[in-house]
Design a protein around this motif. Structure first.
Motif, PDB file in Angstrom:
ATOM      1  N   ILE A 113       0.898  -1.152   0.068  1.00  0.00           N
ATOM      2  CA  ILE A 113      -0.035  -0.019   0.109  1.00  0.00           C
ATOM      3  C   ILE A 113       0.961   1.124  -0.030  1.00  0.00           C
ATOM      4  O   ILE A 113       0.621   1.995  -0.602  1.00  0.00           O
ATOM      5  N   THR A 114       1.851   1.367   0.898  1.00  0.00           N
ATOM      6  CA  THR A 114       2.663   2.560   1.022  1.00  0.00           C
ATOM      7  C   THR A 114       3.408   2.544  -0.468  1.00  0.00           C
ATOM      8  O   THR A 114       3.643   3.938  -0.718  1.00  0.00           O
ATOM      9  N   THR A 115       3.949   1.458  -0.965  1.00  0.00           N
ATOM     10  CA  THR A 115       4.830   1.755  -2.358  1.00  0.00           C
ATOM     11  C   THR A 115       3.747   2.230  -3.461  1.00  0.00           C
ATOM     12  O   THR A 115       3.972   2.931  -4.239  1.00  0.00           O
ATOM     13  N   VAL A 116       2.537   1.868  -3.261  1.00  0.00           N
ATOM     14  CA  VAL A 116       1.527   2.256  -4.468  1.00  0.00           C
ATOM     15  C   VAL A 116       1.318   3.836  -4.329  1.00  0.00           C
ATOM     16  O   VAL A 116       1.253   4.599  -5.114  1.00  0.00           O
ATOM     17  N   ILE A 117       1.077   4.256  -2.884  1.00  0.00           N
ATOM     18  CA  ILE A 117       0.996   5.379  -2.688  1.00  0.00           C
ATOM     19  C   ILE A 117       1.976   6.324  -2.972  1.00  0.00           C
ATOM     20  O   ILE A 117       1.856   7.403  -3.748  1.00  0.00           O
ATOM     21  N   LEU A 118       3.168   5.946  -2.897  1.00  0.00           N
ATOM     22  CA  LEU A 118       4.308   6.647  -3.139  1.00  0.00           C
ATOM     23  C   LEU A 118       4.580   6.910  -4.645  1.00  0.00           C
ATOM     24  O   LEU A 118       4.683   8.001  -5.040  1.00  0.00           O
ATOM     25  N   ILE A 119       4.380   5.871  -5.369  1.00  0.00           N
ATOM     26  CA  ILE A 119       4.348   5.905  -6.673  1.00  0.00           C
ATOM     27  C   ILE A 119       3.297   6.841  -7.377  1.00  0.00           C
ATOM     28  O   ILE A 119       3.771   7.789  -8.151  1.00  0.00           O
ATOM     29  N   ALA A 120       2.208   6.632  -6.792  1.00  0.00           N
ATOM     30  CA  ALA A 120       1.106   7.816  -7.258  1.00  0.00           C
ATOM     31  C   ALA A 120       1.157   9.147  -7.042  1.00  0.00           C
ATOM     32  O   ALA A 120       0.987  10.063  -7.908  1.00  0.00           O
ATOM     33  N   VAL A 121       1.992   9.312  -5.795  1.00  0.00           N
ATOM     34  CA  VAL A 121       2.276  10.618  -5.600  1.00  0.00           C
ATOM     35  C   VAL A 121       3.459  11.302  -6.442  1.00  0.00           C
ATOM     36  O   VAL A 121       3.435  12.413  -6.818  1.00  0.00           O
ATOM     37  N   MET A 122       4.452  10.257  -6.553  1.00  0.00           N
ATOM     38  CA  MET A 122       5.429  10.765  -7.536  1.00  0.00           C
ATOM     39  C   MET A 122       4.919  11.088  -8.912  1.00  0.00           C
ATOM     40  O   MET A 122       5.534  12.145  -9.690  1.00  0.00           O
ATOM     41  N   ILE A 123       4.069  10.255  -9.355  1.00  0.00           N
ATOM     42  CA  ILE A 123       3.612  10.454 -10.895  1.00  0.00           C
ATOM     43  C   ILE A 123       2.720  11.602 -10.949  1.00  0.00           C
ATOM     44  O   ILE A 123       2.838  12.631 -11.985  1.00  0.00           O
ATOM     45  N   THR A 124       1.963  11.959  -9.872  1.00  0.00           N
ATOM     46  CA  THR A 124       1.107  13.323  -9.919  1.00  0.00           C
ATOM     47  C   THR A 124       2.102  14.296  -9.927  1.00  0.00           C
ATOM     48  O   THR A 124       1.972  15.571 -10.607  1.00  0.00           O
ATOM     49  N   LEU A 125       3.298  14.308  -8.927  1.00  0.00           N
ATOM     50  CA  LEU A 125       4.254  15.631  -8.913  1.00  0.00           C
ATOM     51  C   LEU A 125       4.837  15.806 -10.487  1.00  0.00           C
ATOM     52  O   LEU A 125       5.088  16.719 -10.955  1.00  0.00           O
ATOM     53  N   TRP A 126       5.349  14.560 -11.114  1.00  0.00           N
ATOM     54  CA  TRP A 126       5.786  14.647 -12.437  1.00  0.00           C
ATOM     55  C   TRP A 126       4.914  15.426 -13.468  1.00  0.00           C
ATOM     56  O   TRP A 126       5.355  16.191 -14.179  1.00  0.00           O
ATOM     57  N   ILE A 127       3.494  14.965 -13.243  1.00  0.00           N
ATOM     58  CA  ILE A 127       2.827  15.622 -14.303  1.00  0.00           C
ATOM     59  C   ILE A 127       2.281  17.108 -13.855  1.00  0.00           C
ATOM     60  O   ILE A 127       2.588  18.156 -14.803  1.00  0.00           O
ATOM     61  N   LEU A 128       2.539  17.389 -12.450  1.00  0.00           N
ATOM     62  CA  LEU A 128       2.237  18.832 -11.848  1.00  0.00           C
ATOM     63  C   LEU A 128       3.772  19.825 -12.497  1.00  0.00           C
ATOM     64  O   LEU A 128       3.449  20.966 -12.493  1.00  0.00           O
ATOM     65  N   SER A 129       4.734  19.007 -12.604  1.00  0.00           N
ATOM     66  CA  SER A 129       5.961  19.705 -13.171  1.00  0.00           C
ATOM     67  C   SER A 129       5.559  20.429 -14.396  1.00  0.00           C
ATOM     68  O   SER A 129       6.387  21.354 -14.712  1.00  0.00           O
ATOM     69  N   SER A 130       4.967  20.043 -15.445  1.00  0.00           N
ATOM     70  CA  SER A 130       4.304  20.477 -16.656  1.00  0.00           C
ATOM     71  C   SER A 130       3.937  22.261 -16.118  1.00  0.00           C
ATOM     72  O   SER A 130       4.427  23.285 -17.184  1.00  0.00           O
ATOM     73  N   TRP A 131       3.515  22.423 -15.055  1.00  0.00           N
ATOM     74  CA  TRP A 131       3.102  23.923 -14.762  1.00  0.00           C
ATOM     75  C   TRP A 131       3.750  24.580 -13.592  1.00  0.00           C
ATOM     76  O   TRP A 131       3.691  25.519 -13.482  1.00  0.00           O
ATOM     77  N   ILE A 132       4.270  23.726 -12.897  1.00  0.00           N
ATOM     78  CA  ILE A 132       5.025  24.234 -11.496  1.00  0.00           C
ATOM     79  C   ILE A 132       6.491  24.064 -11.949  1.00  0.00           C
ATOM     80  O   ILE A 132       7.075  22.909 -11.522  1.00  0.00           O
TER      81      ILE A 132
END
Length: 484
Positions: free
Chosen positions: A283-302
């Motif tokens: 569960i922790t690994t999935v959450i961490l990967i999801a957070v990383m992917i979300t931040l990678w996508i947000l890097s397009s604007w931030i």
């Protein structure tokens, strides 16, 4: 392309005596060919300067030593860094080692550690069993499902470990169905399909491969050009989806599986049930990967969010007290140091090739006519050129380092946004399956399920499709995301 392992010859004095001689001969041939390159390349007006020809020789020597493995791959990478200043290709050892200060190096290390955490948590086996339970056990369908799963995993972790993970999941299935290495069509399709899926998945996002990060880094260093995470995804995902499905279709047609089913679906469902409830680590690994992917996508604007920084923070979190997803001893064993050292050395060589005009000369010689072409034919020529380069240059980072900078110059001369040509090269560079010479297909080739030229026919068909689709998605989608 690996040399035969020397362990099995220790018992035979005569054979053991031949192996060093063979390696010495290969080393001598490599050195001679690299020297020949220096003298046959044109010099003077319209040709190359002495420094550029020396760099060409160093490139050739590196590629030959990597291909033959006369010395270990990592040692060759270090040797290049030492030889560069010695023959004055680089002005100093600091200049020769500049590639190792690139953010790409840290991204590679983080990516390998992420893959270790994914495996240690047990997510790979759980995912495979869930897919079989969901989609059934038809051999053709399960091949498509596993290729798709591999492509998805490869979109957020380095494609070499992604390929290794899914190969490890497939081998027990092949063994269970008595798929004999070298004879089984199902084995051939599966072991060729997984590296293809890994390479195609690796283009879906910038995080899918260290070479994507390398291309983006070079663009920033050379001409301050930025391609955002979302801009890359807009082009990479359609290409990855189309090529993954098309590759599966080609493989099952050329190597129709000799078995209809891989087993009883209920058996696999029972194995999935036996895994029990999701563990804290999963569960922790999935959450961490999801957070990383979300931040990678947000890097397009931030702009403050950087892909490499997110990856580093992500793997650091894994070691925090109370989280402890993996142990450092496991992490350091899972890092592909060969990949780290190759990328570091070829990054230095690539930057040098840009400074002394070698990259520009090669592209002008091979693709000079592109300047006068309309955009789509130009992109098609660039994609085919990049794909065919894999035969003499089987190392993807080498292609990226040598030709992305030159594409910037070619694009400026053509009046095209440099990001468009560079993106076309970066995506096409992953099409590395005419022969299993790149690190990704070599992962499965070593298992003996297919011979080297078994890959050539399906690989050629898929490569042609890749070039056409690559050119088309870059041509049609780039303007829609602001890259025209």
């Amino acid at each position: 392309m690996s040399m035969n392992n020397s362990r099995d010859v220790a018992s035979s004095g005569s054979v053991a005596g031949k192996l060093p001689y063979k390696k010495f001969l290969l080393l001598l041939i490599s050195v001679v060919l690299s020297i020949v390159v220096f003298y046959i390349l044109p010099a003077g007006d319209g040709g190359l300067g002495s420094n550029a020809r020396l760099l060409s020789s160093l490139f050739v020597l590196a590629l030959l030593l990597w291909a033959t493995e006369v010395v270990p791959i990592s040692v060759t990478s270090l040797l290049i860094i030492a030889l560069g200043p010695f023959i004055r290709v680089f002005p100093s050892i600091n200049a020769a080692a500049v590639g190792f200060t690139s953010p790409v190096i840290f991204y590679i290390i983080a990516s390998f550690i992420l893959s270790v955490a994914f495996q240690k948590a047990g997510l790979s086996r759980r995912l495979a069993l869930w897919l079989i339970g969901k989609f059934g056990t038809d051999s053709k369908t399960i091949l498509l499902v596993f290729m798709s799963g591999c492509a998805v995993v490869a979109s957020f972790m380095s494609n070499v470990p992604a390929c290794a993970i899914w190969m490890a999941l497939l081998i027990p299935i092949l063994n269970r169905n008595n798929a004999v290495p070298g004879k089984s069509n199902f084995g051939k399709a599966a072991m060729i399909g997984i590296p293809i899926a890994s390479l195609t998945g690796g283009i879906a996002t910038p995080a899918g491969s260290s070479t994507n990060i390398l291309a983006l880094s070079l663009l920033r260093e050379i001409d301050n050009i930025d391609i955002t995470f979302v801009q890359w995804m807009a082009v990479g995902i359609p290409l990855a989806v189309i090529i993954t499905v098309f590759s599966w279709f080609v493989l099952v047609k050329i190597f129709p599986p000799e078995i209809d089913s891989i087993g009883d679906v209920e058996t696999f469902k029972q194995e999935a049930v036996s895994l029990g409830a999701w563990s804290r680590k999963e569960i922790t690994t999935v959450i961490l990967i999801a957070v990383m992917i979300t931040l990678w996508i947000l890097s397009s604007w931030i702009k403050q969010i950087n892909v490499t920084i997110v990856a580093i923070f992500g793997i650091c979190v894994m070691f925090l007290p109370g989280i402890n997803l993996i142990e450092w001893k496991d992490a350091k064993q899972g890092i592909g140091w060969d990949s780290v050292l190759i990328v570091g050395s070829v990054t230095s060589l690539g930057l040098a090739a840009t400074k002394n005009g070698l990259s520009e000369w090669i592209v002008n010689t091979m693709l000079g006519g592109v300047v006068h072409m309309p955009l789509f034919p130009a992109l098609l020529a660039i994609c085919f050129f990049t794909i065919v380069l894999h035969l003499p240059l089987p190392v993807i980072p080498t292609i990226i380092s040598a030709f992305v900078p030159a594409m910037v110059i070619l694009a400026v001369d053509s009046g095209v946004n440099p990001a468009v040509y560079a993106l076309a090269v970066a995506l096409a560079s992953h099409c590395a399956f005419l022969l299993p010479l790149d690190a990704v297909p070599l992962v499965t080739y070593s298992k003996g399920y297919y011979r080297m030229f078994d890959m050539f026919i399906p690989g050629s068909i898929i490569s042609i499709a890749w070039a056409v689709v690559n050119a088309a998605v870059v041509y049609f989608i780039s303007p829609l995301v602001g890259l025209s």
